[in-house]
Design a protein around this motif. Sequence first.
Motif, PDB file in Angstrom:
ATOM      1  N   ARG A   1     -42.166   9.909   8.727  1.00 15.23           N
ATOM      2  CA  ARG A   1     -43.167   8.881   8.439  1.00 15.23           C
ATOM      3  C   ARG A   1     -42.507   7.522   8.221  1.00 15.23           C
ATOM      4  O   ARG A   1     -43.082   6.493   8.569  1.00 15.23           O
ATOM      5  CB  ARG A   1     -43.990   9.293   7.219  1.00 15.23           C
ATOM      6  CG  ARG A   1     -44.960  10.440   7.510  1.00 15.23           C
ATOM      7  CD  ARG A   1     -45.657  10.941   6.269  1.00 15.23           C
ATOM      8  NE  ARG A   1     -46.555  12.054   6.589  1.00 15.23           N
ATOM      9  CZ  ARG A   1     -46.632  13.176   5.893  1.00 15.23           C
ATOM     10  NH1 ARG A   1     -45.881  13.335   4.808  1.00 15.23           N
ATOM     11  NH2 ARG A   1     -47.471  14.138   6.266  1.00 15.23           N
TER      12      ARG A   1
ATOM     13  N   GLU B   1     -47.598   1.784  20.405  1.00  9.36           N
ATOM     14  CA  GLU B   1     -46.798   2.742  21.169  1.00  9.36           C
ATOM     15  C   GLU B   1     -47.681   3.538  22.114  1.00  9.36           C
ATOM     16  O   GLU B   1     -47.322   3.765  23.281  1.00  9.36           O
ATOM     17  CB  GLU B   1     -46.068   3.687  20.225  1.00  9.36           C
ATOM     18  CG  GLU B   1     -45.169   4.683  20.951  1.00  9.36           C
ATOM     19  CD  GLU B   1     -45.127   6.038  20.294  1.00  9.36           C
ATOM     20  OE1 GLU B   1     -44.099   6.713  20.420  1.00  9.36           O
ATOM     21  OE2 GLU B   1     -46.143   6.447  19.693  1.00  9.36           O
TER      22      GLU B   1
ATOM     23  N   THR C   1     -38.252   0.079  18.399  1.00 10.49           N
ATOM     24  CA  THR C   1     -38.552  -1.321  18.096  1.00 10.49           C
ATOM     25  C   THR C   1     -39.297  -1.986  19.245  1.00 10.49           C
ATOM     26  O   THR C   1     -39.139  -1.616  20.410  1.00 10.49           O
ATOM     27  CB  THR C   1     -37.255  -2.111  17.842  1.00 10.49           C
ATOM     28  OG1 THR C   1     -36.383  -1.994  18.989  1.00 10.49           O
ATOM     29  CG2 THR C   1     -36.534  -1.574  16.617  1.00 10.49           C
TER      30      THR C   1
ATOM     31  N   LYS D   1     -42.867  -7.567  14.080  1.00  9.76           N
ATOM     32  CA  LYS D   1     -43.011  -6.817  12.836  1.00  9.76           C
ATOM     33  C   LYS D   1     -44.379  -6.139  12.802  1.00  9.76           C
ATOM     34  O   LYS D   1     -45.412  -6.795  12.934  1.00  9.76           O
ATOM     35  CB  LYS D   1     -42.857  -7.745  11.632  1.00  9.76           C
ATOM     36  CG  LYS D   1     -41.453  -8.330  11.493  1.00  9.76           C
ATOM     37  CD  LYS D   1     -41.336  -9.192  10.246  1.00  9.76           C
ATOM     38  CE  LYS D   1     -39.926  -9.754  10.111  1.00  9.76           C
ATOM     39  NZ  LYS D   1     -39.782 -10.596   8.891  1.00  9.76           N
TER      40      LYS D   1
ATOM     41  N   GLU E   1     -40.182   6.479   9.867  1.00  9.57           N
ATOM     42  CA  GLU E   1     -39.880   5.996  11.219  1.00  9.57           C
ATOM     43  C   GLU E   1     -41.158   5.775  12.026  1.00  9.57           C
ATOM     44  O   GLU E   1     -41.134   5.747  13.255  1.00  9.57           O
ATOM     45  CB  GLU E   1     -38.974   6.994  11.938  1.00  9.57           C
ATOM     46  CG  GLU E   1     -37.589   7.129  11.330  1.00  9.57           C
ATOM     47  CD  GLU E   1     -36.760   5.876  11.506  1.00  9.57           C
ATOM     48  OE1 GLU E   1     -36.996   5.125  12.481  1.00  9.57           O
ATOM     49  OE2 GLU E   1     -35.862   5.645  10.668  1.00  9.57           O
ATOM     50  N   ASN E   2     -42.301   5.668  11.341  1.00 11.53           N
ATOM     51  CA  ASN E   2     -43.602   5.342  11.934  1.00 11.53           C
ATOM     52  C   ASN E   2     -44.311   6.511  12.603  1.00 11.53           C
ATOM     53  O   ASN E   2     -45.328   6.310  13.273  1.00 11.53           O
ATOM     54  CB  ASN E   2     -43.489   4.182  12.923  1.00 11.53           C
ATOM     55  CG  ASN E   2     -43.038   2.898  12.259  1.00 11.53           C
ATOM     56  OD1 ASN E   2     -43.454   2.602  11.136  1.00 11.53           O
ATOM     57  ND2 ASN E   2     -42.204   2.127  12.928  1.00 11.53           N
TER      58      ASN E   2
ATOM     59  N   THR F   1     -46.875  -2.796  11.049  1.00 13.67           N
ATOM     60  CA  THR F   1     -47.068  -1.714  10.092  1.00 13.67           C
ATOM     61  C   THR F   1     -46.940  -0.397  10.849  1.00 13.67           C
ATOM     62  O   THR F   1     -46.951  -0.362  12.085  1.00 13.67           O
ATOM     63  CB  THR F   1     -48.448  -1.794   9.429  1.00 13.67           C
ATOM     64  OG1 THR F   1     -49.455  -1.531  10.432  1.00 13.67           O
ATOM     65  CG2 THR F   1     -48.696  -3.164   8.811  1.00 13.67           C
ATOM     66  N   ALA F   2     -46.830   0.708  10.102  1.00 11.08           N
ATOM     67  CA  ALA F   2     -46.692   2.014  10.748  1.00 11.08           C
ATOM     68  C   ALA F   2     -47.885   2.320  11.652  1.00 11.08           C
ATOM     69  O   ALA F   2     -47.722   2.823  12.770  1.00 11.08           O
ATOM     70  CB  ALA F   2     -46.541   3.108   9.692  1.00 11.08           C
ATOM     71  N   LEU F   3     -49.093   1.993  11.196  1.00  9.95           N
ATOM     72  CA  LEU F   3     -50.286   2.273  11.997  1.00  9.95           C
ATOM     73  C   LEU F   3     -50.345   1.369  13.223  1.00  9.95           C
ATOM     74  O   LEU F   3     -50.684   1.826  14.327  1.00  9.95           O
ATOM     75  CB  LEU F   3     -51.534   2.105  11.150  1.00  9.95           C
ATOM     76  CG  LEU F   3     -52.861   2.592  11.747  1.00  9.95           C
ATOM     77  CD1 LEU F   3     -52.752   4.012  12.276  1.00  9.95           C
ATOM     78  CD2 LEU F   3     -53.974   2.510  10.711  1.00  9.95           C
ATOM     79  N   GLU F   4     -50.010   0.095  13.058  1.00  9.89           N
ATOM     80  CA  GLU F   4     -49.962  -0.815  14.208  1.00  9.89           C
ATOM     81  C   GLU F   4     -48.937  -0.313  15.221  1.00  9.89           C
ATOM     82  O   GLU F   4     -49.182  -0.348  16.438  1.00  9.89           O
ATOM     83  CB  GLU F   4     -49.586  -2.221  13.742  1.00  9.89           C
ATOM     84  CG  GLU F   4     -50.666  -2.922  12.938  1.00  9.89           C
ATOM     85  CD  GLU F   4     -50.153  -4.182  12.258  1.00  9.89           C
ATOM     86  OE1 GLU F   4     -50.974  -4.888  11.642  1.00  9.89           O
ATOM     87  OE2 GLU F   4     -48.935  -4.472  12.334  1.00  9.89           O
ATOM     88  N   TRP F   5     -47.801   0.144  14.739  1.00  8.76           N
ATOM     89  CA  TRP F   5     -46.733   0.641  15.619  1.00  8.76           C
ATOM     90  C   TRP F   5     -47.232   1.820  16.449  1.00  8.76           C
ATOM     91  O   TRP F   5     -47.007   1.879  17.659  1.00  8.76           O
ATOM     92  CB  TRP F   5     -45.529   1.059  14.777  1.00  8.76           C
ATOM     93  CG  TRP F   5     -44.294   1.411  15.547  1.00  8.76           C
ATOM     94  CD1 TRP F   5     -43.242   0.600  15.850  1.00  8.76           C
ATOM     95  CD2 TRP F   5     -43.977   2.688  16.139  1.00  8.76           C
ATOM     96  NE1 TRP F   5     -42.300   1.284  16.578  1.00  8.76           N
ATOM     97  CE2 TRP F   5     -42.722   2.565  16.769  1.00  8.76           C
ATOM     98  CE3 TRP F   5     -44.641   3.919  16.182  1.00  8.76           C
ATOM     99  CZ2 TRP F   5     -42.117   3.627  17.432  1.00  8.76           C
ATOM    100  CZ3 TRP F   5     -44.037   4.976  16.857  1.00  8.76           C
ATOM    101  CH2 TRP F   5     -42.787   4.832  17.465  1.00  8.76           C
ATOM    102  N   ARG F   6     -47.921   2.754  15.810  1.00  7.21           N
ATOM    103  CA  ARG F   6     -48.375   3.943  16.529  1.00  7.21           C
ATOM    104  C   ARG F   6     -49.436   3.604  17.573  1.00  7.21           C
ATOM    105  O   ARG F   6     -49.447   4.172  18.674  1.00  7.21           O
ATOM    106  CB  ARG F   6     -48.894   4.992  15.541  1.00  7.21           C
ATOM    107  CG  ARG F   6     -47.804   5.586  14.662  1.00  7.21           C
ATOM    108  CD  ARG F   6     -48.254   6.849  13.968  1.00  7.21           C
ATOM    109  NE  ARG F   6     -49.276   6.646  12.966  1.00  7.21           N
ATOM    110  CZ  ARG F   6     -49.025   6.441  11.666  1.00  7.21           C
ATOM    111  NH1 ARG F   6     -47.773   6.387  11.238  1.00  7.21           N
ATOM    112  NH2 ARG F   6     -50.011   6.306  10.808  1.00  7.21           N
TER     113      ARG F   6
END
Length: 220
Positions: A21, A159, A140, A149, A23-24, A151-156
Amino acid sequence: MRLLLVEDDETLAHAVAQALRAENFAVDVARDGVDGQYLGETGAFDAAVLDLGLPKRDGVAVLKAWRAAGLGLPVLILTARDGWSEKVAGFKAGADDYLTKPFRVEELVMRLRALVRRAAGHASTRIGCGALVFDTQLGTFELDGLPVKLTALEWRVLECLMLRKDVVVERSRIVERAYEGDADGDSNSLEVIIARLRRKIGHDRIETERGRGYRLVTRP
């Protein structure tokens, strides 16, 4: 990226889930083979981390059942069994990778990212969408060479769109891949995340396909 972790050791499962988590990753945990098999067959996961020595049903039996049911998600076996015969049995059952305990979380993360990237059809570790670049190995995002930059949710969410760039990704798929378990992933909360991403990477990079979902489009 949403993962299924099937591990009966409570301390290890908690530690691995927390590390992933960080690591997103979104992580759902099952503590025995019966629950793990059920979650794998009914949930929407990008990959699974599967122990072999599970109570109620061992990992090889779970994996065989998944493959017999047509489940194609990448599976990494994580186990203390390091004998060659166990590895052969795991790969014959349909495993995509194998990591023995003890292990480094960094290696587990890199292996999982590689499995998901290849499953999505990308050979290179760096996926470009115009000026937006996703380094799948490091996890990244860069825009015009500068880090984005998230957040974890934005990253997922990003992706999920990036791995299927220039293709409409349905709302339901994004929600299934970005949120853990029964977390709130309704359309309104997803729209908030999409709006925040647009502010960070450019409003014209994410198109809305009404009634379907979103598309990350290639822009200079």
